[in-house]
Motif scaffolding. Structure first.
Motif, short mmCIF file in Angstrom:
data_model
loop_
_atom_site.label_atom_id
_atom_site.label_comp_id
_atom_site.label_asym_id
_atom_site.label_seq_id
_atom_site.Cartn_x
_atom_site.Cartn_y
_atom_site.Cartn_z
N SER A 1 2.35 12.44 -1.54
CA SER A 1 2.26 11.36 -0.56
C SER A 1 3.39 11.43 0.46
CB SER A 1 2.25 10.00 -1.26
OG SER A 1 3.42 9.82 -2.03
N ILE A 2 4.60 11.77 0.01
CA ILE A 2 5.72 11.83 0.96
C ILE A 2 5.53 12.97 1.95
CG2 ILE A 2 8.18 12.35 1.16
CD1 ILE A 2 8.61 10.70 -1.38
N LYS A 3 5.15 14.16 1.45
CA LYS A 3 4.99 15.28 2.39
C LYS A 3 3.85 15.00 3.36
CE LYS A 3 1.99 18.26 -0.44
NZ LYS A 3 1.87 19.54 -1.16
N ASN A 4 2.78 14.36 2.89
CA ASN A 4 1.66 14.05 3.78
C ASN A 4 2.03 13.00 4.82
OD1 ASN A 4 0.04 15.88 2.40
ND2 ASN A 4 -0.87 14.32 1.07
N LEU A 5 2.74 11.97 4.40
CA LEU A 5 3.15 10.92 5.32
C LEU A 5 4.13 11.44 6.37
CD1 LEU A 5 3.51 8.00 2.78
CD2 LEU A 5 1.97 8.01 4.75
N GLU B 1 -6.26 6.48 1.24
CA GLU B 1 -5.22 6.68 0.24
C GLU B 1 -5.38 7.99 -0.52
OE1 GLU B 1 -8.23 3.73 -1.60
OE2 GLU B 1 -7.49 4.32 0.36
N TYR B 2 -6.61 8.46 -0.66
CA TYR B 2 -6.84 9.71 -1.38
C TYR B 2 -6.35 10.90 -0.56
CZ TYR B 2 -9.66 6.55 -4.13
OH TYR B 2 -10.07 5.48 -4.89
N ASP B 3 -6.53 10.84 0.76
CA ASP B 3 -6.01 11.90 1.61
C ASP B 3 -4.48 11.98 1.52
OD1 ASP B 3 -8.50 12.70 2.79
OD2 ASP B 3 -8.45 10.85 3.96
N LEU B 4 -3.83 10.82 1.42
CA LEU B 4 -2.37 10.79 1.37
C LEU B 4 -1.84 11.23 0.01
CD1 LEU B 4 -1.72 7.44 3.27
CD2 LEU B 4 -1.58 9.77 4.16
N PHE C 1 0.84 -1.20 0.00
CA PHE C 1 0.00 0.00 0.00
C PHE C 1 0.88 1.25 0.00
CE2 PHE C 1 -1.79 3.46 2.47
CZ PHE C 1 -2.96 3.72 1.78
N PHE C 2 1.88 1.26 0.86
CA PHE C 2 2.79 2.40 0.89
C PHE C 2 3.43 2.62 -0.48
CE2 PHE C 2 4.74 4.74 4.55
CZ PHE C 2 3.65 4.68 5.39
N LYS C 3 3.88 1.54 -1.06
CA LYS C 3 4.55 1.64 -2.36
C LYS C 3 3.60 2.20 -3.42
CE LYS C 3 7.49 -1.03 -5.50
NZ LYS C 3 8.20 -2.32 -5.69
N ALA C 4 2.37 1.73 -3.42
CA ALA C 4 1.40 2.20 -4.40
C ALA C 4 1.09 3.68 -4.21
CB ALA C 4 0.12 1.37 -4.30
N VAL C 5 0.94 4.12 -2.96
CA VAL C 5 0.65 5.52 -2.68
C VAL C 5 1.79 6.41 -3.12
CG1 VAL C 5 0.39 7.18 -0.78
CG2 VAL C 5 -1.00 5.11 -0.81
N VAL C 6 3.02 6.02 -2.81
CA VAL C 6 4.17 6.82 -3.18
C VAL C 6 4.34 6.88 -4.69
CG1 VAL C 6 6.69 6.98 -3.05
CG2 VAL C 6 5.37 6.44 -1.00
N ASN C 7 4.11 5.77 -5.36
CA ASN C 7 4.25 5.76 -6.82
C ASN C 7 3.16 6.57 -7.51
OD1 ASN C 7 6.55 4.19 -6.77
ND2 ASN C 7 5.45 2.25 -7.02
N GLU C 8 1.98 6.65 -6.89
CA GLU C 8 0.87 7.38 -7.51
C GLU C 8 1.14 8.88 -7.56
OE1 GLU C 8 -2.74 8.07 -9.34
OE2 GLU C 8 -1.75 6.14 -8.95
N ASN C 9 1.65 9.44 -6.47
CA ASN C 9 1.99 10.86 -6.44
C ASN C 9 3.09 11.05 -5.41
OD1 ASN C 9 2.08 13.74 -5.94
ND2 ASN C 9 0.12 13.89 -6.99
#
Length: 348
Positions: free
Chosen positions: A286-290, A331-334, A274-282
């Protein structure tokens, strides 16, 4: 309960609120104290450990001599002022400091465990996977200290009971403020279990055995196209993970590039993907939000001033406020832009 019932007979609302804020802040400071080293069963007294070392910050986001962050001390000060979530200017000597591991008066775990991510010769010969693994372990321990402190019940009401302003209702309010539960007891137990799993692969001298990949998933992306103005490491539960996900953003040092990493238990393969998918999407969003949700975010002085002048600092504070704990974000929030820009300077 009526408002007037919450006040002592001889003091007005403003005086009573000020007193219970001060008492609550003092109690939070007491609860943040830790009396023994976090490594294994070590009983030695801890020193002030850095979650991200001072020398690294001094060369990167802390060139001005300070960073901006929410520390346990600033949380206590904010309670006294009646505010929550403010970023405070912190000298890099005190940034991300917590009572973590023992020093030279004990078994020197603070220096021995982390020499390969702090000493230049050790850093350069250390693999990126081992480098990340030690940062993930330190992120977990920092978060364990933070969560345990905030989830603990009020430690001592003796001082409050002696105060003439305080009555039984005010004592209850103090207890409510002090119980800032961020994780349930079951979740906190998972922090300790995962810590033991890390320590099965890290000996007291900081040596990491090669079997770590049998127990952990380790992943990262390189961010050398950006000049980093923020950093942070933390660990928290995400999306049905059994154990906390350890992750962070670390500025480059020596032969190690800017890195965003995440480390999970092998049992949490779904959370890892899930983390990988979120980071790859944007990647940038995603990194700044996480990192904002890590509980240990540091901003450079220039970035803080930019957020403040552009009136977007409130968006960041709102995103990481107690009303929006990590588990509640999907995932959309991230992935989505939350109204604050942390990646600003693209390197040619």
């Amino acid at each position: 309960m009526k408002e007037e019932d919450s006040l002592s007979n001889n003091y007005n609302k403003e005086t009573t609120q000020r007193v219970y804020r001060v008492l609550s802040a003092n109690d939070l400071k007491k609860r943040s104290e830790n009396t023994k080293c976090y490594y294994g069963s070590c009983e030695c007294e801890p020193i002030d450990s850095h979650s991200i070392q001072e020398a690294l910050l001094k060369k990167t986001i802390g060139k001005s001599g300070c960073v901006y962050m929410c520390t346990m001390q600033s949380v206590a000060k904010n309670i006294i002022k009646g505010t929550v979530g403010d970023f405070t200017q912190v000298p890099i000597t005190q940034s991300g400091v917590f009572p973590g591991f023992c020093g030279d008066n004990g078994e020197s775990h603070d220096s021995n465990l982390f020499k390969s991510i702090e000493i230049e010769d050790e850093i350069t010969k250390n693999s990126i996977e081992n480098y990340i693994f030690l940062y993930a372990y330190r992120a977990l321990v920092y978060q364990l200290w933070l969560e345990t402190t905030l989830a603990a019940p009020i430690s001592d009401l003796t001082e409050a009971e002696k105060n003439p302003v305080v009555n039984e209702n005010v004592l209850k309010i103090i207890g409510d403020i002090a119980s800032l539960n961020m994780e349930s007891p079951d979740f906190l137990e998972q922090f300790n279990i995962l810590k033991s799993q890390f320590e099965n692969h890290i000996n007291g001298d900081g040596e990491i055995n090669c079997s770590k990949l049998d127990s952990f998933n380790i992943d990262y992306i390189v961010l050398d196209e950006w000049e980093l103005e923020f950093a942070g490491i933390g660990a928290r539960h995400f999306f049905y993970s059994q154990y906390p996900v350890c992750y962070g953003l670390i500025p480059k040092q020596h032969n190690k590039p800017n890195l965003f990493f995440w480390v999970t238990s092998k049992k949490d393969g779904i959370a890892h993907q899930f983390f990988k998918a979120v980071v790859n999407e944007n990647k940038t969003n995603s990194i700044k939000n996480l990192v904002a949700l890590s509980g240990n975010m540091m901003l450079s002085e220039n970035l803080f001033n930019h957020l403040n002048s552009s009136k977007t600092l409130d968006n960041l504070v709102e995103f990481i406020s107690p009303d929006g704990i990590g588990e509640s974000y999907d995932e959309y929030d991230l992935i989505n832009d939350q109204g604050f820009q942390l990646f600003r300077n693209y390197l040619d």
